[in-house]
Write an enzyme that holds these catalytic residues in place. Structure first.
Site, PDB file in Angstrom:
ATOM      1  N   LYS A  23       0.893  -1.181   0.000  1.00  0.00           N
ATOM      2  CA  LYS A  23       0.000   0.000   0.000  1.00  0.00           C
ATOM      3  C   LYS A  23       0.921   1.219   0.000  1.00  0.00           C
ATOM      4  O   LYS A  23       1.418   1.648   1.045  1.00  0.00           O
ATOM      5  CB  LYS A  23      -0.871  -0.038   1.265  1.00  0.00           C
ATOM      6  N   GLU A  40       9.995   1.959  10.406  1.00  0.00           N
ATOM      7  CA  GLU A  40      11.009   2.986  10.107  1.00  0.00           C
ATOM      8  C   GLU A  40      10.294   4.321  10.231  1.00  0.00           C
ATOM      9  O   GLU A  40       9.463   4.666   9.385  1.00  0.00           O
ATOM     10  CB  GLU A  40      11.553   2.805   8.680  1.00  0.00           C
ATOM     11  N   CYS A  43      13.839  11.519   6.397  1.00  0.00           N
ATOM     12  CA  CYS A  43      13.845  11.055   7.795  1.00  0.00           C
ATOM     13  C   CYS A  43      15.207  11.209   8.449  1.00  0.00           C
ATOM     14  O   CYS A  43      15.317  11.406   9.644  1.00  0.00           O
ATOM     15  CB  CYS A  43      13.389   9.598   7.845  1.00  0.00           C
ATOM     16  N   GLU A  78       9.878  16.916  14.751  1.00  0.00           N
ATOM     17  CA  GLU A  78      10.225  16.688  13.352  1.00  0.00           C
ATOM     18  C   GLU A  78       9.368  17.616  12.489  1.00  0.00           C
ATOM     19  O   GLU A  78       8.134  17.556  12.546  1.00  0.00           O
ATOM     20  CB  GLU A  78       9.949  15.225  12.948  1.00  0.00           C
TER      21      GLU A  78
HETATM   22  P1  NAD Z   1       2.513   8.787   7.243  1.00  0.00           P
HETATM   23  O1  NAD Z   1       2.780   8.075   8.511  1.00  0.00           O
HETATM   24  O2  NAD Z   1       1.475   9.841   7.235  1.00  0.00           O
HETATM   25  O3  NAD Z   1       2.097   7.768   6.098  1.00  0.00           O
HETATM   26  C1  NAD Z   1       2.907   6.664   5.756  1.00  0.00           C
HETATM   27  C2  NAD Z   1       2.043   5.595   5.140  1.00  0.00           C
HETATM   28  O4  NAD Z   1       1.116   5.138   6.119  1.00  0.00           O
HETATM   29  C3  NAD Z   1       1.213   6.052   3.938  1.00  0.00           C
HETATM   30  O5  NAD Z   1       1.172   5.026   2.975  1.00  0.00           O
HETATM   31  C4  NAD Z   1      -0.165   6.251   4.551  1.00  0.00           C
HETATM   32  O6  NAD Z   1      -1.213   6.103   3.624  1.00  0.00           O
HETATM   33  C5  NAD Z   1      -0.186   5.132   5.575  1.00  0.00           C
HETATM   34  N1  NAD Z   1      -1.153   5.323   6.661  1.00  0.00           N
HETATM   35  C6  NAD Z   1      -1.616   6.476   7.177  1.00  0.00           C
HETATM   36  N2  NAD Z   1      -2.503   6.219   8.168  1.00  0.00           N
HETATM   37  C7  NAD Z   1      -2.576   4.872   8.286  1.00  0.00           C
HETATM   38  C8  NAD Z   1      -3.308   3.990   9.136  1.00  0.00           C
HETATM   39  N3  NAD Z   1      -4.150   4.437  10.059  1.00  0.00           N
HETATM   40  N4  NAD Z   1      -3.130   2.661   8.989  1.00  0.00           N
HETATM   41  C9  NAD Z   1      -2.265   2.187   8.065  1.00  0.00           C
HETATM   42  N5  NAD Z   1      -1.570   2.965   7.225  1.00  0.00           N
HETATM   43  C10 NAD Z   1      -1.712   4.297   7.334  1.00  0.00           C
HETATM   44  O7  NAD Z   1       3.935   9.345   6.768  1.00  0.00           O
HETATM   45  P2  NAD Z   1       4.253  10.258   5.530  1.00  0.00           P
HETATM   46  O8  NAD Z   1       3.704  11.617   5.810  1.00  0.00           O
HETATM   47  O9  NAD Z   1       3.855   9.552   4.272  1.00  0.00           O
HETATM   48  O10 NAD Z   1       5.849  10.256   5.567  1.00  0.00           O
HETATM   49  C11 NAD Z   1       6.571  11.108   6.363  1.00  0.00           C
HETATM   50  C12 NAD Z   1       7.066  10.386   7.609  1.00  0.00           C
HETATM   51  O11 NAD Z   1       7.772   9.218   7.251  1.00  0.00           O
HETATM   52  C13 NAD Z   1       8.060  11.227   8.391  1.00  0.00           C
HETATM   53  O12 NAD Z   1       7.778  11.143   9.767  1.00  0.00           O
HETATM   54  C14 NAD Z   1       9.398  10.571   8.089  1.00  0.00           C
HETATM   55  O13 NAD Z   1      10.387  10.779   9.063  1.00  0.00           O
HETATM   56  C15 NAD Z   1       9.005   9.141   7.964  1.00  0.00           C
HETATM   57  N6  NAD Z   1      10.016   8.408   7.189  1.00  0.00           N
HETATM   58  C16 NAD Z   1      10.843   7.554   7.851  1.00  0.00           C
HETATM   59  C17 NAD Z   1      11.837   6.861   7.156  1.00  0.00           C
HETATM   60  C18 NAD Z   1      12.759   5.905   7.847  1.00  0.00           C
HETATM   61  O14 NAD Z   1      13.381   5.103   7.165  1.00  0.00           O
HETATM   62  N7  NAD Z   1      12.875   5.941   9.167  1.00  0.00           N
HETATM   63  C19 NAD Z   1      11.963   7.037   5.776  1.00  0.00           C
HETATM   64  C20 NAD Z   1      11.098   7.920   5.144  1.00  0.00           C
HETATM   65  C21 NAD Z   1      10.123   8.595   5.854  1.00  0.00           C
END
Ligand code: NAD
Length: 503
Positions: free
Chosen positions: A199, A274, A308, A405
């Site tokens: 997804k 992550e 991130c 963040e």
């Molecule tokens: P997000 O948590 O909003 O969304 C990530 C994914 O989760 C998306 O596919 C979203 O549709 C899904 N999602 C959202 N709500 C959900 C739920 N209730 N149940 C299941 N899935 C759900 O994150 P984002 O805004 O897409 O990305 C930014 C974040 O990702 C930042 O906090 C960043 O630090 C983190 N990030 C971490 C890494 C790492 O390797 N540690 C890498 C890239 C990004």
């Protein structure tokens, strides 16, 4: 001031043809419409114009995908030799490499990142991850373990372990680096013999859909890789709680990571997370300042700070503070801001108007403190979601901009006067995150001591965020659970079975 030039570069015809096609769900090897028939539109964050219409799947589509993935887990995929699995992963890497330009342009248009970053850091990394894990597919094995032969009729026992695929994996990925986030999960899952339902982030699904087409092209069996595009609260939530899923591999925010963990508790599926970061960059007075300045600017502003691992908190010794902050600010002021397809663009747009609002909220909060606004501080006039690279000096760890963040181009810089490593480390470790970090010094003893005191999954010396498929990557504290990349990244897609024979 707008960041858009009069002549916006258009993508290659191949890219336009891909964008124009019907984007469905990939379930059991077939491209299918979602049961609801719903679609959502994808925009280019640089121009705020429509680029593609994509299927919007829901919980019932996740059900279908889980059935397909479970079936594939027991099908020809399970009896295929590891050499053949390795070959298919390598073929997928080759297929992606031959679509380098297409995939680059999809990442640029979907996410906004500058073209050279998309091509050389994002898509090229995806190819490397695939080749790295293609190599591991033939090297997965158990152990033999000496145990005492109590009760064995002829005094002998043999205990051995086997490594088995963990099963059906649900992968949920973010929008900031769409392709590598998918491949970091898909490549080890395929090497381990798992099947997957992906997804992807609802606003950046295009490169994942390209990978779906390529898995079919290279002959990965039907149902091994399934894609359900859709919203997190619907398709994502259904995947995270599904009893037919054995593991969730999630990359995204810490907030959603906690929701995933609760959803996964129903069948105690395995979870790797992550999550977010707020990584420190520590500069000692003896550091090579000519390396620190560009290194710190890249650490903070790579992917517009939507990274991130971003080095968003600098701790700089008093003796070099002015030189470093002014040097990083002059680089930030000189960056070319514009659409990612323009060849000279160094800073692209943020992903969405919501993200601009969030980031500007932090910048306004910073302006209301005693911190110095050294450069930037504004959003550009639209169209496009552009925000200037922004640096606040004289920050302190009690400020919201220094603690949370932001996930945008905002760097907080604070001074330290003496080089008491424990007090620097205390500040470095004073957020909820522990993902990355860097230490800049010519003194290897100080640098290594400092690394040992920083509580992060990855700390670099005289560079920031060294990434390679062989280097385990992941977060401490609320930055995550487990590691991706390297052997540890493969381990989390395997389970161990122990067998004892008595003779
Ligand atoms: P997000 O948590 O909003 O969304 C990530 C994914 O989760 C998306 O596919 C979203 O549709 C899904 N999602 C959202 N709500 C959900 C739920 N209730 N149940 C299941 N899935 C759900 O994150 P984002 O805004 O897409 O990305 C930014 C974040 O990702 C930042 O906090 C960043 O630090 C983190 N990030 C971490 C890494 C790492 O390797 N540690 C890498 C890239 C990004």
């Amino acid at each position: 001031m707008s960041a858009l030039p009069e002549d916006i570069i258009t993508p290659a015809q191949e890219t336009q043809d891909f964008l124009d096609q019907k984007h469905q769900l990939l379930i059991g090897g077939e491209w299918v419409d979602p049961i609801s028939g719903e679609t959502s539109t994808i925009e280019d964050p640089a121009t705020e114009t429509f680029i593609a219409e994509v299927a919007c799947g829901g919980a019932d589509d996740i059900d279908r995908a889980v059935v397909a993935a479970r079936k594939a887990l027991k099908g020809e995929w399970s009896t295929m030799t590891t050499h053949e699995r390795s070959r298919l992963i390598w073929k997928l890497a080759d297929a992606l490499e031959t679509r380098l330009n297409l995939c680059t342009e999809l990442e640029v248009l979907d996410n906004g990142m500058p073209r050279p970053i998309a091509m050389y850091s994002i898509v090229a990394a995806g190819v490397n991850y695939l080749r790295y894990y293609a190599g591991w597919a033939t090297k997965i094995h158990g152990q033999t373990i000496p145990v005492s032969p109590g009760g064995a009729p002829n005094g002998g026992t043999l205990t051995y372990t086997q490594r088995e695929p963990i099963g059906v994996v649900g992968a949920i990925t973010p929008w900031n680096a769409p392709l590598p986030m998918v491949i970091l999960k898909l490549a080890p899952a395929l090497a381990a013999g798992c099947t997957m339902i992906l997804k992807p982030a609802e606003i950046t699904p295009l490169s994942a859909l390209l990978i779906g087409h390529l898995t079919k092209e290279v002959g990965i069996p039907d149902g091994v890789f399934n894609i359900v595009t859709g919203h997190g609260s619907d398709a994502g939530a259904a995947l995270a709680e599904h009893d037919g899923v054995d593991k969730i591999a999630f990359t995204g925010s810490t907030e959603v990571g906690k929701i995933i963990l609760k959803a996964a508790a129903g069948n105690l599926k395995k979870v790797t997370l992550e999550l977010g970061g707020k990584s420190p960059v520590v500069v000692f007075p003896d550091a090579d300042i000519d390396r620190v300045i560009p290194g710190a600017a890249r650490a903070a502003f790579f992917l517009q700070g939507q990274n991130c691992m971003a080095g968003t908190r600098m701790f700089v010794h008093d003796d070099v503070y002015e030189e470093v902050i002014n040097g990083v600010a002059s680089m930030a002021n000189a960056f070319n801001i514009g659409p990612g397809l323009n060849p000279d663009t160094e800073i692209g747009p943020l992903i969405s108007s919501d993200q601009v609002e969030t980031v500007m909220g932090y910048i306004e909060a910073g302006k209301a403190t005693n911190a110095d606004l050294v450069c930037g501080g504004d959003a550009l006039t639209g169209p496009g979601h552009f925000v200037q690279p922004t640096i606040f000096g004289q920050t302190t760890m009690d400020m919201k901009i220094a603690k949370e963040e932001i996930f945008g181009p905002v760097l907080c810089v604070q001074k330290f006067a003496d080089s008491d490593l424990d007090s620097i480390a205390e500040q470095c470790n004073s957020t909820i995150y522990g993902l990355s970090g860097s230490v800049w010094s010519q003194d290897i003893s100080v640098a290594h001591q400092m690394v040992n005191k920083i509580d992060s999954g990855q700390v670099a010396i005289n560079c920031h965020a060294a990434v390679d498929p062989a280097i385990p990557f992941g977060g401490n504290r609320q930055s995550g659970w487990g590691r991706e990349m390297g052997l540890e990244g493969l381990d989390s897609y395997l389970k161990t079975k122990s067998t004892t024979v008595m003779f």
